[in-house]
Design an enzyme around this catalytic site. Sequence first.
Site, PDB file in Angstrom:
ATOM      1  N   ASP A  44       0.861  -1.181   0.000  1.00  0.00           N
ATOM      2  CA  ASP A  44       0.000   0.000   0.000  1.00  0.00           C
ATOM      3  C   ASP A  44       0.901   1.234   0.000  1.00  0.00           C
ATOM      4  OD1 ASP A  44      -2.286   1.709   0.194  1.00  0.00           O
ATOM      5  OD2 ASP A  44      -3.324   0.122   1.314  1.00  0.00           O
ATOM      6  N   ARG A  97     -20.517   7.555  -9.751  1.00  0.00           N
ATOM      7  CA  ARG A  97     -19.613   6.526 -10.269  1.00  0.00           C
ATOM      8  C   ARG A  97     -18.547   7.145 -11.152  1.00  0.00           C
ATOM      9  NH1 ARG A  97     -20.331   1.439  -8.954  1.00  0.00           N
ATOM     10  NH2 ARG A  97     -22.262   0.930  -7.863  1.00  0.00           N
ATOM     11  N   ASP A 160     -21.702 -10.042  -5.098  1.00  0.00           N
ATOM     12  CA  ASP A 160     -23.089 -10.177  -5.528  1.00  0.00           C
ATOM     13  C   ASP A 160     -23.590 -11.603  -5.316  1.00  0.00           C
ATOM     14  OD1 ASP A 160     -22.926  -7.510  -6.448  1.00  0.00           O
ATOM     15  OD2 ASP A 160     -22.069  -8.200  -8.343  1.00  0.00           O
ATOM     16  N   HIS A 187     -21.382  -5.271 -12.315  1.00  0.00           N
ATOM     17  CA  HIS A 187     -21.176  -5.183 -10.864  1.00  0.00           C
ATOM     18  C   HIS A 187     -21.617  -3.812 -10.365  1.00  0.00           C
ATOM     19  CE1 HIS A 187     -19.628  -6.287  -7.001  1.00  0.00           C
ATOM     20  NE2 HIS A 187     -18.671  -5.382  -6.990  1.00  0.00           N
TER      21      HIS A 187
END
Length: 303
Positions: A44, A97, A160, A187
């Site tokens: 990270d 989005r 999902d 998705h």
Amino acid sequence: MDCRAKGGSPGFKVAVLGAAGGIGQPLAMLMKINPLVSVLHLYDVVNTPGVTADISHMDTNAVVRGFLGQQQLEDALTGMDIVIIPAGVPRKPGMTRDDLFNINAGIVKTLCEGIAKCCPKAIVNLISNPVNSTVPIAAEVFKKVGTYDPKRLLGVTMLDVVRANTFVAEVLGLDPREVDVPVVGGHAGVTILPLLSQVKPSCSLTPTEIDYLTDRIQNGGTEVVEAYAAAKFADACLRGLRGDAGVIECAYVASTVTELPFFASKVRLGRAGIEEIYSLGPLNEYERFVIIFHFGFSCSLFL
């Protein structure tokens, strides 16, 4: 001193990119306890040393190494069999989005450039949202440098599936571990289509139940159980790499199943990544309508 830290057991080398994030931390822990993992690299841009210290003290076989910042990305990726990417920012209240895409697209591009250089044969599990957009971006990065293998790039839509299994089990009064609901499409929102006509064990749902379940599966939230779902999907990929037969899961992949270049479908996993992509199978009238309406397919797809 780590002169013996070569990997404590036979198994596979796995990297988690974004290991210090809200999904990355629990995902790193779940991968540490997976018996198929021998080496676990945690990467990270912030806070990796602390996460690595915590995870590395768990008494399981995987040897854990931490990598911090862009300058250590290549070291984190070299020799990996599977790379799992939860890196990026989650969708927050008020964020569109498009906003999410603008931030996460650049992150995914950088990480995939590293993968192309350091472990081009690795299986890539991409979690960073919006998956419908980040998977095609990853594909273009790999194409540009000549390492693209559609069998090894999988958008993780297991979230999902686990939701669908749980919610359908609640309605049917069954153990979710005994329920299997294929989820196809994409998705995000209405692109998520649970194929409730193909639920195993076979069942009969009323139109009201179908509407309720479809809406609940499509709008179940963003990060809830994401780490669990990602670890479950990674385990399936590892079992495929090991050579286990009949490893079948749903994922967002490049395919010719529909008129779209990428589509979440049932796939069979193996040593090469994706070994088979299954057709949609028999759909009921409701499912055909949803696919035609939301994806714009021609009716010929179902002839």
